[in-house]
Motif scaffolding. Structure first.
Motif, PDB file in Angstrom:
ATOM      1  N   ALA A 188       0.833  -1.212   0.000  1.00  7.72           N
ATOM      2  CA  ALA A 188       0.000   0.000   0.000  1.00  7.72           C
ATOM      3  C   ALA A 188       0.862   1.254   0.000  1.00  7.72           C
ATOM      4  CB  ALA A 188      -0.932  -0.003   1.214  1.00  7.72           C
ATOM      5  N   GLU A 190       3.751   4.013  -1.992  1.00  5.99           N
ATOM      6  CA  GLU A 190       3.646   4.971  -3.096  1.00  5.99           C
ATOM      7  C   GLU A 190       3.623   4.279  -4.455  1.00  5.99           C
ATOM      8  OE1 GLU A 190       6.256   8.678  -4.932  1.00  5.99           O
ATOM      9  OE2 GLU A 190       6.550   8.084  -2.848  1.00  5.99           O
ATOM     10  N   GLU A 193       0.344   2.624  -5.055  1.00  5.01           N
ATOM     11  CA  GLU A 193      -0.658   3.678  -5.276  1.00  5.01           C
ATOM     12  C   GLU A 193      -0.616   4.163  -6.724  1.00  5.01           C
ATOM     13  OE1 GLU A 193      -1.879   8.167  -3.747  1.00  5.01           O
ATOM     14  OE2 GLU A 193      -0.363   7.028  -2.661  1.00  5.01           O
ATOM     15  N   ARG A 197      -3.546   3.829  -9.595  1.00  7.44           N
ATOM     16  CA  ARG A 197      -4.068   4.955 -10.384  1.00  7.44           C
ATOM     17  C   ARG A 197      -4.053   4.628 -11.877  1.00  7.44           C
ATOM     18  NH1 ARG A 197      -5.101   9.055  -7.283  1.00  7.44           N
ATOM     19  NH2 ARG A 197      -3.989   9.324  -5.300  1.00  7.44           N
ATOM     20  N   LEU A 220      -6.149   3.321   0.746  1.00 10.05           N
ATOM     21  CA  LEU A 220      -5.861   3.279  -0.686  1.00 10.05           C
ATOM     22  C   LEU A 220      -7.037   2.690  -1.454  1.00 10.05           C
ATOM     23  CD1 LEU A 220      -3.979   3.464  -3.154  1.00 10.05           C
ATOM     24  CD2 LEU A 220      -2.995   1.264  -2.472  1.00 10.05           C
TER      25      LEU A 220
END
Length: 418
Positions: A188, A190, A193, A197, A220
């Protein structure tokens, strides 16, 4: 009037300073309103992102130093500290810089497209607050057009240049469309993430986030309407996953060959794509030995990224050529604005001369003088008056031997000499 660009970015300033110079949405409106009230700043646009803060101004009488002082005063910063970390450009260099930024050529990730949207938002905010006039309307519309041309005519945005983006592109390349795939993200942080996205844009059938800390995974997952599980639940979740992308801080592999072997049996050997972008590895390398398990490591992706970066660097060179040509076009337009004023002044002078001589001729007619003589005198005086300045300029250029200026005057006066 001078166009100035002054700012700081990820190359010139620390995160701490960039945070102190950044404008919040509430500050931005107030800042733009302040700038529009100052006589020396004719037009102003402020671009403020996590990696840069830039102020674009057209100055009537001010200097870049005044822009710097205003920025320091607004944020209550030491102007000397700020001066050590800013860059500034004026005239054509400022225009070139704006277009280069809008095309993603000055970004942390070469060619990233988000900055163009951020500049469009900055322009819209400035326009709302009265910071955009004729000059900046033309400049920013030209900039948006250049950015679109660069995207269309070069490969600046065609290739993945981050590991996260490369992972999603790889999945898309293998599966074609991702709308029928079930995705399992492990971790979880960067990187995951960013993966989430990118992959969310392709509307997968489902997305699940697995993490050691459930609360962090939920923060997240909620953003992307994804499911949440703990790492202990991985064995029962893996058979459901078509795509597994993992990036944790674990020092030991968290997925072994055996658990994938069991998952494939439950999937009836339906293929599974596993992308391990963790360092050290999250997935045992022996998994690649299994039929229908396609494992890619961070090294595989880094090779793709390096190759793609070379493609983008070549595209950036092509983009710079396009930008240079468009800057020249804008410069020519700026020069035409100067000619508008020159033509207006010239017409006013000629009209004033005409009216003076015509008034004298009308008075002579009223006094009873011969009309024919009055017309000849009017024509001669008007001709002499209009010829005086060009004739003097031609004589001065001839005496100084300025052949180029003489040729320019010949062209300007429409004199055709064989």
């Amino acid at each position: 009037m001078t166009i100035v660009a002054l700012g700081i970015n990820h190359k010139t300033a620390s995160v701490d300073l960039r945070e102190r110079v950044a404008f919040s949405p509430e500050q931005l409106d107030r800042a733009l309103q302040q700038l529009t009230m100052q006589d020396e700043f004719a037009e102003s646009v402020i671009v403020s992102t996590c990696n840069r803060t830039e102020i674009y101004c057209s100055l009537e009488s001010g200097t870049p130093e005044q822009v710097l002082q205003w920025l320091a005063q607004f944020h209550q910063l030491d102007s000397k500290e700020l001066a050590e970390n800013v860059y500034s450009f004026d005239h054509s260099q400022a225009i070139y810089h704006l277009m280069k930024v809008a095309c993603g050529l000055d970004s942390l990730v070469l060619g990233e497209p988000q900055i163009l949207g951020q500049i469009k938002q900055a322009y819209a905010s400035a326009k709302k607050n009265g910071g955009v006039g004729v000059l900046f309307e033309r400049l920013f519309q030209k900039t948006f057009s250049v950015a679109k041309q660069v995207r269309t005519e070069t490969n600046i945005g065609a290739s993945a240049v981050s590991v996260a983006y490369a992972a999603v592109n790889l999945a898309k390349h293998i599966y074609g469309k991702l709308d029928n795939t079930r995705v399992l993200l492990i971790g979880a942080g960067e990187t995951i993430e960013l993966v989430a996205r990118h992959i969310h844009q392709h509307s997968p059938q489902s997305m699940t986030v697995a993490n050691r800390t459930i609360d962090r995974a939920r923060n997240l997952a909620d953003e992307f309407a994804a499911g949440v599980i703990s790492l202990a639940q991985l064995p029962e979740q893996l058979p459901q996953a078509d795509i597994v992308i993992s990036s944790t801080a674990s020092t030991l592999p968290i997925i072994g060959k055996g658990v994938i072997e069991q998952a494939l049996k439950k999937r009836k050997n339906k293929p599974m794509l596993l992308i391990d972008i963790a360092v050290p590895r999250d997935i045992e390398s022996q998994v690649a030995e299994l039929d229908n398990a396609y494992l890619y490591s961070v090294d595989d992706l880094q090779a793709i990224v390096s190759e793609n970066m070379a493609t983008r660097e070549q595209a950036a060179k092509e983009a710079e050529q396009i930008i240079t040509a468009r800057v020249s076009e804008f410069d020519n337009w700026l020069k035409s604005l100067d000619s508008v004023g020159l033509i207006r002044d010239y017409r006013n002078d000629v009209t004033q001369t005409k009216e003076q001589l015509l008034e004298r001729a009308m008075a002579q007619l009223a006094s009873g003088k011969e009309p024919e003589k009055i017309m000849v005198e009017l024509a001669n005086k008007l001709t002499n008056r209009l010829m005086h300045a060009p004739t003097k300029a031609i004589k001065d250029a001839a005496e100084k031997g300025e052949v180029g200026q003489l040729a320019q005057m010949q062209k300007m006066l429409g004199i055709n000499q064989e």
